[in-house]
Scaffold this motif. Structure first.
Motif, short mmCIF file in Angstrom:
data_model
loop_
_atom_site.label_atom_id
_atom_site.label_comp_id
_atom_site.label_asym_id
_atom_site.label_seq_id
_atom_site.Cartn_x
_atom_site.Cartn_y
_atom_site.Cartn_z
N ILE A 142 0.96 -1.12 0.10
CA ILE A 142 0.00 0.07 -0.02
C ILE A 142 0.81 1.33 0.10
CG2 ILE A 142 -2.00 1.27 1.26
CD1 ILE A 142 -2.72 -1.53 2.58
N GLU A 143 0.70 2.08 -0.92
CA GLU A 143 1.62 3.16 -1.30
C GLU A 143 1.70 4.13 -0.32
OE1 GLU A 143 3.20 6.02 -4.71
OE2 GLU A 143 2.25 4.31 -5.34
N LYS A 144 0.59 4.29 0.37
CA LYS A 144 0.17 5.53 1.38
C LYS A 144 1.02 4.94 2.71
CE LYS A 144 -3.42 8.04 4.02
NZ LYS A 144 -4.69 8.09 4.33
N ILE A 145 1.02 3.87 2.88
CA ILE A 145 1.76 3.24 4.16
C ILE A 145 3.29 3.16 4.01
CG2 ILE A 145 1.99 1.28 5.75
CD1 ILE A 145 -0.69 0.92 5.07
N ALA A 146 3.52 2.87 2.63
CA ALA A 146 5.03 2.69 2.31
C ALA A 146 5.83 3.94 2.44
CB ALA A 146 5.30 2.18 1.10
N LYS A 147 4.96 5.06 2.13
CA LYS A 147 5.59 6.43 2.18
C LYS A 147 5.78 6.93 3.55
CE LYS A 147 4.27 7.71 -2.36
NZ LYS A 147 3.66 8.73 -3.38
N LYS A 148 5.12 6.25 4.65
CA LYS A 148 5.23 6.91 5.90
C LYS A 148 6.44 5.91 6.56
CE LYS A 148 1.24 9.12 5.96
NZ LYS A 148 1.41 10.50 6.13
N VAL A 149 7.58 6.25 5.98
CA VAL A 149 8.75 5.33 6.56
C VAL A 149 9.40 6.03 8.02
CG1 VAL A 149 10.99 4.59 5.82
CG2 VAL A 149 9.21 4.75 4.13
N ASP A 150 8.96 7.18 8.26
CA ASP A 150 9.45 7.85 9.37
C ASP A 150 9.00 7.00 10.55
OD1 ASP A 150 10.39 9.86 7.66
OD2 ASP A 150 8.75 11.20 8.12
N CYS A 151 9.76 6.99 11.48
CA CYS A 151 9.99 6.00 12.74
C CYS A 151 8.69 6.83 13.66
CB CYS A 151 10.84 5.78 13.51
SG CYS A 151 10.92 4.89 15.09
N GLY A 152 7.78 5.93 14.07
CA GLY A 152 6.73 6.41 14.81
C GLY A 152 5.47 7.18 14.43
N THR A 153 5.42 6.92 12.99
CA THR A 153 4.19 7.61 12.34
C THR A 153 2.97 6.83 11.92
OG1 THR A 153 5.13 7.56 10.15
CG2 THR A 153 5.59 9.49 11.40
N VAL A 154 3.27 5.49 12.08
CA VAL A 154 2.46 4.27 11.64
C VAL A 154 2.29 3.48 12.89
CG1 VAL A 154 1.68 2.67 9.88
CG2 VAL A 154 2.97 4.76 9.21
N PHE A 155 1.19 3.04 13.13
CA PHE A 155 0.91 1.97 14.38
C PHE A 155 -0.08 0.93 13.83
CE2 PHE A 155 2.50 5.76 16.19
CZ PHE A 155 3.00 5.32 17.38
N ILE A 156 -0.05 -0.07 14.31
CA ILE A 156 -0.79 -1.10 13.95
C ILE A 156 -1.38 -1.57 15.31
CG2 ILE A 156 -1.02 -3.76 13.35
CD1 ILE A 156 1.61 -3.05 11.38
N GLU A 157 -2.64 -2.09 15.24
CA GLU A 157 -3.54 -2.81 16.27
C GLU A 157 -3.90 -4.07 15.97
OE1 GLU A 157 -8.07 -2.38 18.63
OE2 GLU A 157 -7.39 -0.75 17.31
N TYR A 158 -3.43 -4.79 16.85
CA TYR A 158 -3.84 -6.39 16.47
C TYR A 158 -4.03 -6.90 17.89
CZ TYR A 158 -3.21 -11.24 15.86
OH TYR A 158 -3.49 -12.66 15.77
N ASP A 159 -5.08 -7.74 18.20
CA ASP A 159 -5.35 -8.53 19.16
C ASP A 159 -5.16 -7.66 20.69
OD1 ASP A 159 -6.09 -11.11 20.68
OD2 ASP A 159 -3.86 -11.41 20.82
N ASN A 160 -5.87 -6.58 20.59
CA ASN A 160 -5.80 -5.71 21.76
C ASN A 160 -4.56 -5.19 22.17
OD1 ASN A 160 -7.17 -3.92 23.75
ND2 ASN A 160 -7.02 -5.62 25.17
N SER A 161 -3.51 -5.38 21.10
CA SER A 161 -2.07 -4.83 21.18
C SER A 161 -1.86 -3.75 20.46
CB SER A 161 -1.07 -5.82 21.29
OG SER A 161 -1.22 -6.62 22.55
N LEU A 162 -1.02 -2.63 20.67
CA LEU A 162 -0.69 -1.60 19.81
C LEU A 162 0.84 -1.85 19.34
CD1 LEU A 162 -1.86 0.72 18.59
CD2 LEU A 162 -0.95 2.30 20.53
N TYR A 163 1.19 -1.88 18.13
CA TYR A 163 2.54 -1.93 17.54
C TYR A 163 3.07 -0.75 16.95
CZ TYR A 163 1.64 -7.03 18.43
OH TYR A 163 1.30 -8.09 19.14
N LYS A 164 4.31 -0.37 17.14
CA LYS A 164 4.75 0.83 16.37
C LYS A 164 5.65 0.38 15.35
CE LYS A 164 8.32 3.44 18.33
NZ LYS A 164 8.74 4.30 18.94
N VAL A 165 5.46 0.69 14.14
CA VAL A 165 6.14 0.44 12.91
C VAL A 165 7.72 1.18 12.93
CG1 VAL A 165 6.15 0.34 10.37
CG2 VAL A 165 3.99 -0.02 11.60
N LEU A 166 8.67 0.13 12.97
CA LEU A 166 10.03 0.85 12.96
C LEU A 166 10.58 1.11 11.58
CD1 LEU A 166 11.66 -1.26 15.78
CD2 LEU A 166 10.76 0.89 16.11
#
Length: 135
Positions: free
Chosen positions: A79-103
């Motif tokens: 997904i190009e919109k997510i791939a362009k958000k390469v800066d650390c700490g700008t994209v997060f994932i929610e899965y199984d009631n946990s929050l993950y920071k994309v490095l």
């Protein structure tokens, strides 16, 4: 003397059946804080199906600085919109009631850009996503 050909491992291909984990992807909404404490405000991007794997600590570097140690890898369609958000700490994932920071975001194939991998670290519980400290 025995003769034969060398046995090589075929590359592992990702298929649609491997993507059995539904996640929610968020983008950090950067607004000025209302008080002295800066809190994390997230804006939903999309719900996507991914392949989730737990790794034994992959260290992610940004030039010479260590961004963190990735503990989880989410593989999904590119997904190009997510791939362009390469800066650390700008994209997060929610899965199984946990929050993950994309490095780090890496395409699995730079030529075709069909799939991408999100290297993540667990940040906390997802029900606290409006009040998680980003530091």
């Amino acid at each position: 003397m025995p003769t034969g050909s060398r046995i090589t491992k075929k590359p592992t291909l990702i298929s649609i059946g491997d993507m059995d984990t539904k996640i929610t992807i968020y983008e950090r909404n950067q607004k000025a804080p209302l008080n002295t404490k800066y809190r994390l405000n997230l804006q939903k991007i999309d719900d996507v199906w991914t392949m989730w794997e737990v790794v034994a600590g992959v260290q992610i570097f940004d030039g010479t600085n260590l961004l963190g140690t990735a503990t989880d890898i989410f593989t999904m369609y590119y997904i190009e919109k997510i791939a362009k958000k390469v800066d650390c700490g700008t994209v997060f994932i929610e899965y199984d009631n946990s929050l993950y920071k994309v490095l780090q975001v890496k395409p699995t194939d730079k030529k075709n850009k069909v799939f991408m991998q999100l290297f993540c670290i667990e940040q906390g519980k997802a029900d606290q996503k409006t009040g998680v400290n980003i530091l």
